[in-house]
Scaffold this motif. Structure first.
Motif, PDB file in Angstrom:
ATOM      1  N   ASP A 135       0.838  -1.205   0.000  1.00  0.00           N
ATOM      2  CA  ASP A 135       0.000   0.000   0.000  1.00  0.00           C
ATOM      3  C   ASP A 135       0.874   1.257   0.000  1.00  0.00           C
ATOM      4  O   ASP A 135       0.565   2.254   0.653  1.00  0.00           O
ATOM      5  N   ASN A 136       1.984   1.187  -0.739  1.00  0.00           N
ATOM      6  CA  ASN A 136       2.972   2.267  -0.733  1.00  0.00           C
ATOM      7  C   ASN A 136       3.397   2.559  -2.166  1.00  0.00           C
ATOM      8  O   ASN A 136       4.007   1.709  -2.824  1.00  0.00           O
ATOM      9  N   SER A 137       3.081   3.757  -2.654  1.00  0.00           N
ATOM     10  CA  SER A 137       3.411   4.115  -4.034  1.00  0.00           C
ATOM     11  C   SER A 137       4.916   4.286  -4.232  1.00  0.00           C
ATOM     12  O   SER A 137       5.429   4.110  -5.337  1.00  0.00           O
ATOM     13  N   PHE A 138       5.651   4.628  -3.151  1.00  0.00           N
ATOM     14  CA  PHE A 138       7.102   4.759  -3.273  1.00  0.00           C
ATOM     15  C   PHE A 138       7.741   3.401  -3.575  1.00  0.00           C
ATOM     16  O   PHE A 138       8.608   3.287  -4.437  1.00  0.00           O
ATOM     17  N   LEU A 139       7.295   2.353  -2.856  1.00  0.00           N
ATOM     18  CA  LEU A 139       7.825   1.017  -3.108  1.00  0.00           C
ATOM     19  C   LEU A 139       7.437   0.522  -4.495  1.00  0.00           C
ATOM     20  O   LEU A 139       8.191  -0.211  -5.142  1.00  0.00           O
ATOM     21  N   LEU A 140       6.274   0.943  -4.979  1.00  0.00           N
ATOM     22  CA  LEU A 140       5.864   0.602  -6.336  1.00  0.00           C
ATOM     23  C   LEU A 140       6.857   1.190  -7.340  1.00  0.00           C
ATOM     24  O   LEU A 140       7.278   0.535  -8.296  1.00  0.00           O
ATOM     25  N   GLY A 185       7.281  10.737 -18.994  1.00  0.00           N
ATOM     26  CA  GLY A 185       5.994  10.204 -19.432  1.00  0.00           C
ATOM     27  C   GLY A 185       5.762   8.750 -19.125  1.00  0.00           C
ATOM     28  O   GLY A 185       4.680   8.360 -18.673  1.00  0.00           O
ATOM     29  N   MET A 186       6.786   7.894 -19.341  1.00  0.00           N
ATOM     30  CA  MET A 186       6.618   6.460 -19.118  1.00  0.00           C
ATOM     31  C   MET A 186       6.256   6.106 -17.676  1.00  0.00           C
ATOM     32  O   MET A 186       5.475   5.183 -17.446  1.00  0.00           O
ATOM     33  N   PRO A 187       6.806   6.829 -16.666  1.00  0.00           N
ATOM     34  CA  PRO A 187       6.476   6.457 -15.285  1.00  0.00           C
ATOM     35  C   PRO A 187       4.998   6.566 -14.921  1.00  0.00           C
ATOM     36  O   PRO A 187       4.602   6.101 -13.857  1.00  0.00           O
ATOM     37  N   LEU A 239      14.586   6.155 -13.143  1.00  0.00           N
ATOM     38  CA  LEU A 239      14.754   7.432 -12.459  1.00  0.00           C
ATOM     39  C   LEU A 239      13.427   8.173 -12.407  1.00  0.00           C
ATOM     40  O   LEU A 239      13.049   8.748 -11.381  1.00  0.00           O
ATOM     41  N   GLY A 240      12.697   8.141 -13.525  1.00  0.00           N
ATOM     42  CA  GLY A 240      11.388   8.787 -13.559  1.00  0.00           C
ATOM     43  C   GLY A 240      10.386   8.091 -12.653  1.00  0.00           C
ATOM     44  O   GLY A 240       9.558   8.745 -12.000  1.00  0.00           O
ATOM     45  N   SER A 241      10.453   6.750 -12.594  1.00  0.00           N
ATOM     46  CA  SER A 241       9.540   6.001 -11.737  1.00  0.00           C
ATOM     47  C   SER A 241       9.789   6.319 -10.273  1.00  0.00           C
ATOM     48  O   SER A 241       8.849   6.492  -9.486  1.00  0.00           O
ATOM     49  N   LEU A 242      11.076   6.404  -9.912  1.00  0.00           N
ATOM     50  CA  LEU A 242      11.414   6.744  -8.529  1.00  0.00           C
ATOM     51  C   LEU A 242      10.962   8.152  -8.203  1.00  0.00           C
ATOM     52  O   LEU A 242      10.410   8.423  -7.123  1.00  0.00           O
ATOM     53  N   LEU A 243      11.176   9.083  -9.149  1.00  0.00           N
ATOM     54  CA  LEU A 243      10.751  10.467  -8.944  1.00  0.00           C
ATOM     55  C   LEU A 243       9.235  10.558  -8.854  1.00  0.00           C
ATOM     56  O   LEU A 243       8.684  11.208  -7.958  1.00  0.00           O
ATOM     57  N   GLY A 287       7.121   8.176  -8.099  1.00  0.00           N
ATOM     58  CA  GLY A 287       6.664   7.526  -6.875  1.00  0.00           C
ATOM     59  C   GLY A 287       6.856   8.405  -5.658  1.00  0.00           C
ATOM     60  O   GLY A 287       5.992   8.463  -4.776  1.00  0.00           O
ATOM     61  N   SER A 288       7.987   9.128  -5.607  1.00  0.00           N
ATOM     62  CA  SER A 288       8.247  10.029  -4.485  1.00  0.00           C
ATOM     63  C   SER A 288       7.272  11.203  -4.491  1.00  0.00           C
ATOM     64  O   SER A 288       6.739  11.589  -3.446  1.00  0.00           O
ATOM     65  N   LEU A 289       7.039  11.794  -5.677  1.00  0.00           N
ATOM     66  CA  LEU A 289       6.088  12.905  -5.772  1.00  0.00           C
ATOM     67  C   LEU A 289       4.680  12.452  -5.398  1.00  0.00           C
ATOM     68  O   LEU A 289       3.953  13.159  -4.691  1.00  0.00           O
ATOM     69  N   ALA A 290       4.306  11.263  -5.886  1.00  0.00           N
ATOM     70  CA  ALA A 290       2.968  10.747  -5.585  1.00  0.00           C
ATOM     71  C   ALA A 290       2.814  10.467  -4.103  1.00  0.00           C
ATOM     72  O   ALA A 290       1.751  10.714  -3.518  1.00  0.00           O
TER      73      ALA A 290
END
Length: 435
Positions: free
Chosen positions: A45-50, A238-240, A362-366, A368-371
């Motif tokens: 239940d954690n978007s960062f881990l996603l 865009g891909m993230p 890098l985009g996914s991590l960014l 996820g952190s923003l989300a």
């Protein structure tokens, strides 16, 4: 345009085998992706881990793809693909075993994602360069790239729908098992190929020297540099959005696994339409403008998607976004493979993989952190605005880039010599009188 022209690359037997085998395998890959993303979000239940799982699964390409490109120019590409597909099958079987026995933990998912990412770092540039071996004529190569994108996005359309159904009925284990079995198809297809062109591997010395030469060649020629930067921007920003789709499906649209599958399928349907559009084009000449327009449209779609609270509206937006994103990424790939020198194809495709896959984590991590900090809608909104700004810079450079690729098109027979004279007259007319 006659329909056969859109499928002309299928006249090559080896390419037909590749499309069939890879198509089955990619459907399995998307089924696993659907099951894995939902499993991670359900467990944590954690978007960062996603975002972290996606990061670990794709960051190896950022570091290893340049080396893979050099090896792709030196070694037999079909044998390399045998190895990468076999290891990927083992990774999928490992997921099946862990989830079947109930011993799956988040650290295991991260580790297995990193292993698959390492394999893909070598697989993707080799597979892209291998297209020129299966469709060896320069006239058919753009069509082969477009049909390859069509296959990828058809699987992206079918895979999540089947994966969502399996996920809802039997859980993530069924998705992982289907992916493990699907690798048999591509391995059999590779084994059935014959009469592949014999390539004379260049003597490049040490691997590090080959890597340096590849970077110097790519970034020393403005059109290649611009295309790689465009790919990197769309992949980074865009891909993230795909990483955050489980968050949108569950928290914004208040849906379940099936809703997530619908969102992925809508994006895949749009991308498939974009790939078919590219396949129907007779030539790559003039493709720069559609790429620029598509990138702007994609940014606008991300902003619009961030405000949507309706599943049907979100699906329509993702349909358009998928079309635009595919046109940008596959269009840039087509242009790259058209203008690159044959002896450097593997290295340029490795930089394509680095820009396409290496920036996504890098985009996914960014994202996820923003989300996690501000919510998924705001994260999508910010990335959409930045995409529009990057596309505007590309549009400003487009006229100069066209002039630089014109001689390459002429040597390849894609543009008649009269075009050069027209370009020269237009340039003289546009210049100041005192020049």
């Amino acid at each position: 345009m006659p329909l056969p022209n859109a499928f002309r690359a299928l006249a090559h037997r080896n390419y037909r085998l590749f499309i069939i085998g890879q198509g089955v395998s990619m459907i399995g890959t998307w089924m696993q992706t659907t099951g894995l993303s939902w499993l991670v979000y359900k467990m944590t239940d954690n978007s960062f881990l996603l975002g972290l799982v996606s990061f670990c699964g794709q960051i190896p390409a950022f570091f290893l793809a340049p080396i893979a490109g050099v090896l792709s120019d030196r070694f037999d590409r079909r044998r390399t693909l045998f190895v990468t597909q076999a290891i990927s099958m083992v990774q999928a079987v490992s997921l099946v075993a862990l989830t079947w026995t109930g011993h799956i933990e988040i650290w295991q998912i991260i580790a297995l994602s990193a292993i698959l990412g390492t394999v893909n770092a070598f697989d993707m540039p080799t597979r892209q360069a291998f297209l020129s071996d299966m469709a060896p004529t320069r006239v058919d190569l753009p069509n082969a790239i477009a049909l390859n994108s069509s296959m990828f996005n058809l699987s992206r359309l079918v895979g999540p729908v089947i994966g969502g159904a399996l996920l809802a009925e039997w859980g993530a284990t069924a998705c992982f098992l289907a992916n493990a079995v699907s690798y048999v198809a591509v391995i059999v297809a590779l084994a059935s190929m014959r009469d592949l062109p014999v390539r004379v591997a260049p003597r490049l010395g040490r691997v590090s020297r080959g890597v340096i030469e590849g970077f110097a060649y790519a970034f020393g020629f403005a059109p290649i540099r611009a295309l790689l930067l465009m790919i990197a921007m769309v992949s980074l920003l865009g891909m993230p959005i795909s990483t955050l789709l489980p968050v949108f499906a569950k928290d914004v649209l208040h849906g379940e696994a099936q809703t997530y599958g619908y969102l992925l399928a809508a994006s895949g349907a749009g991308a498939l339409t974009g790939a078919l559009y590219l396949a129907h084009r007779r030539s790559v000449v003039g493709l720069g403008k559609p790429i620029a327009v598509a990138t702007v449209t994609f940014g606008l779609c991300m902003v619009a998607f961030s405000y949507s609270t309706s599943v049907p509206v979100s699906c329509v937006i993702l349909l358009i976004a998928g079309f635009s994103m595919l046109l940008t990424l596959a269009g840039c790939n087509t242009l790259l493979q058209t203008i690159v020198d044959d002896d450097k194809r593997g290295r340029i495709m490795s930089l394509y993989a680095m820009a396409f896959m290496g920036t996504v984590p890098l985009g996914s991590l960014l994202a996820g952190s923003l989300a996690d900090a501000f919510g998924a809608p705001l994260a999508a909104r910010i990335n959409g605005v930045l995409c529009i700004a990057g596309a505007a810079l590309f549009i400003m450079r487009l006229p100069a880039l066209r002039k630089q690729v014109l001689p390459i098109y002429q040597r390849a027979g894609l543009v008649p010599p009269i075009t050069a004279a027209v370009e020269a007259v237009a340039e003289l007319q546009a210049a100041p009188e005192d020049a």
